[in-house]
Scaffold this active site. Structure first.
Site, PDB file in Angstrom:
ATOM      1  N   GLY A 180       2.050   1.836  10.875  1.00 55.43           N
ATOM      2  CA  GLY A 180       3.085   3.205  10.760  1.00 55.43           C
ATOM      3  C   GLY A 180       3.902   3.538  12.126  1.00 55.43           C
ATOM      4  N   HIS A 231      -9.546   0.828   4.687  1.00 57.71           N
ATOM      5  CA  HIS A 231      -8.517   0.817   5.352  1.00 57.71           C
ATOM      6  C   HIS A 231      -8.579   1.692   6.794  1.00 57.71           C
ATOM      7  CE1 HIS A 231      -4.381   2.327   6.622  1.00 57.71           C
ATOM      8  NE2 HIS A 231      -3.738   1.172   6.108  1.00 57.71           N
ATOM      9  N   GLY A 278       2.953  -1.223   4.425  1.00 56.66           N
ATOM     10  CA  GLY A 278       2.997   0.152   4.002  1.00 56.66           C
ATOM     11  C   GLY A 278       4.233   0.703   3.850  1.00 56.66           C
ATOM     12  N   GLY A 279       4.872   1.249   4.898  1.00 58.99           N
ATOM     13  CA  GLY A 279       6.373   1.641   4.888  1.00 58.99           C
ATOM     14  C   GLY A 279       7.060   1.005   4.199  1.00 58.99           C
ATOM     15  N   SER A 329       3.285  -2.495  10.526  1.00 60.55           N
ATOM     16  CA  SER A 329       4.752  -2.303  10.482  1.00 60.55           C
ATOM     17  C   SER A 329       5.386  -3.622  10.335  1.00 60.55           C
ATOM     18  CB  SER A 329       5.168  -2.155  12.026  1.00 60.55           C
ATOM     19  OG  SER A 329       4.563  -0.833  12.375  1.00 60.55           O
ATOM     20  N   GLU A 370      -7.225   4.076   7.949  1.00 54.07           N
ATOM     21  CA  GLU A 370      -6.899   5.513   7.811  1.00 54.07           C
ATOM     22  C   GLU A 370      -8.110   6.208   7.030  1.00 54.07           C
ATOM     23  OE1 GLU A 370      -3.095   5.310   5.761  1.00 54.07           O
ATOM     24  OE2 GLU A 370      -2.191   4.740   7.628  1.00 54.07           O
ATOM     25  N   GLU A 423      -5.517  -5.486  10.431  1.00 51.88           N
ATOM     26  CA  GLU A 423      -4.723  -4.516  10.672  1.00 51.88           C
ATOM     27  C   GLU A 423      -4.875  -3.705  12.014  1.00 51.88           C
ATOM     28  OE1 GLU A 423      -2.442  -3.024   6.835  1.00 51.88           O
ATOM     29  OE2 GLU A 423      -4.320  -1.951   7.361  1.00 51.88           O
ATOM     30  N   ASN A 477       0.879  -1.560  -0.042  1.00 59.43           N
ATOM     31  CA  ASN A 477       0.058   0.023   0.066  1.00 59.43           C
ATOM     32  C   ASN A 477       0.851   1.311   0.003  1.00 59.43           C
ATOM     33  OD1 ASN A 477      -1.803   2.097   0.493  1.00 59.43           O
ATOM     34  ND2 ASN A 477      -2.245   1.391   2.657  1.00 59.43           N
ATOM     35  N   TRP A 478       0.992   1.934  -1.223  1.00 58.14           N
ATOM     36  CA  TRP A 478       1.806   2.959  -1.399  1.00 58.14           C
ATOM     37  C   TRP A 478       1.368   4.174  -0.766  1.00 58.14           C
ATOM     38  CZ3 TRP A 478       4.053   3.400  -6.822  1.00 58.14           C
ATOM     39  CH2 TRP A 478       4.843   2.127  -7.147  1.00 58.14           C
ATOM     40  N   LYS A 479       0.061   4.248  -0.218  1.00 54.01           N
ATOM     41  CA  LYS A 479      -0.572   5.334   0.306  1.00 54.01           C
ATOM     42  C   LYS A 479      -0.399   6.700  -0.406  1.00 54.01           C
ATOM     43  CE  LYS A 479      -0.274   2.973   4.735  1.00 54.01           C
ATOM     44  NZ  LYS A 479      -0.203   3.217   6.594  1.00 54.01           N
TER      45      LYS A 479
HETATM   46  P1  PGA Z   1       2.938   0.103   7.893  1.00 51.35           P
HETATM   47  O1  PGA Z   1       1.290   0.318   7.132  1.00 51.35           O
HETATM   48  O2  PGA Z   1       3.197  -1.043   7.307  1.00 51.35           O
HETATM   49  O3  PGA Z   1       3.581   1.510   7.327  1.00 51.35           O
HETATM   50  O4  PGA Z   1       2.552  -0.020   9.280  1.00 51.35           O
HETATM   51  C1  PGA Z   1       0.418  -0.873   6.928  1.00 51.35           C
HETATM   52  C2  PGA Z   1      -0.748  -0.410   6.268  1.00 51.35           C
HETATM   53  O5  PGA Z   1      -1.309   0.809   6.654  1.00 51.35           O
HETATM   54  O6  PGA Z   1      -1.470  -1.039   5.217  1.00 51.35           O
END
Ligand code: PGA
Length: 253
Positions: free
Chosen positions: A174, A96, A235-236, A214, A98, A168, A9-11
């Site tokens: 994050g 998600h 994510g990251g 994470s 977010e 998640e 997930n590149w966000k």
């Molecule tokens: P993260 O994000 O790996 O940076 O914790 C995961 C996600 O939000 O899908």
């Protein structure tokens, strides 16, 4: 054996030239994937068409990070399933945390989006997860159960079989604070049992349940070794080809 799906997930990262660079680096790092492992990359909307072109002939699937619940119409700023498909998307991340937290997405809305995605032929990656407060109050199981019932409402079994669920924990996204493999396994079991209750065990055994929060190259193998963890939503660590490809390789260690 269930297929393992590693999604990135590149966000809200990577413009067009950065997309070009990252996709090229990913293709070079992973010309093929381990057996029974699939991978999806989910760039932001403006990069989808370009990524779709660049990924042709590669083992990576393309996914979006969100989608409208409507087919078309006067919905300023929204993007439809049909538009996503035209860029080459076969997956879409829905609900998600977010989106839930910053854009008020509810289980009901996420369910409407999931049903729309499925009817358009996209595979939804439907996200659920508890907050830190909910975990500390000991209500994780109830929260997850309510979310799963809500987001899966009225999804027919044949569509459910194509859906992916991502667990998640919000407190792990994050933050560098990963759920322990046991914490992840526990909730994944709750989710699989819920799917068995709502459908049946045969279907529940086939569903891919990803863990997200994470996930990094150094913790991926342990998390993915859990019985009910069938992939990761990253994510990251998906923003660099070396760390994302290391996570993909860790899937079959
Ligand atoms: P993260 O994000 O790996 O940076 O914790 C995961 C996600 O939000 O899908």
């Amino acid at each position: 054996m269930r297929t393992i799906i590693i999604a990135g997930n590149w966000k809200m990262y990577k413009d067009l030239s950065e997309t070009r660079e990252l996709v090229a680096a990913l293709k070079a790092a992973m010309p093929s994937l381990p057996e029974h492992v699939e991978s999806v990359i989910c760039p932001p909307y403006p990069s989808l068409a370009l990524a779709g072109e660049l990924l042709k002939g590669s083992p990576f699937h393309l996914g979006a990070q969100n989608m409208s619940q409507h087919d078309e119409g006067a919905y300023t700023g929204e993007v439809s399933a049909k538009m996503l498909k035209a860029t080459g998307c076969t997956f879409v991340i829905l609900g998600h945390s977010e989106r839930r937290q910053y854009y008020g997405e509810t289980n009901e809305l996420i369910n409407a989006k999931a049903r729309k995605a499925l009817s358009a032929g996209l595979r939804p990656i439907i996200c659920v997860g508890e907050t830190l407060d909910e975990r500390e109050k000991g209500v994780t199981g109830e929260v997850i159960t309510t979310q799963i019932k809500g987001v899966l409402a009225s999804i027919p079994p044949q569509d459910m079989a194509r859906s992916v669920i991502a667990y998640e924990p919000v407190w792990a996204i994050g933050t560098g604070r990963t759920a322990t493999p046991q914490q992840a396994q526990e909730v994944h079991q709750v989710i699989r049992k819920m799917v068995a209750q709502l459908y049946d065990w045969a279907l529940a055994e086939r569903i891919v349940i990803q863990y997200g929060g994470s996930v990094k190259p150094d913790n991926a193998a342990e998390i993915l070794s859990q019985n009910d963890v069938d992939g990761a939503l990253v994510g990251g660590a998906c923003l660099k080809a070396d760390s994302f490809s290391a996570i993909i390789r860790a899937a079959r260690q």
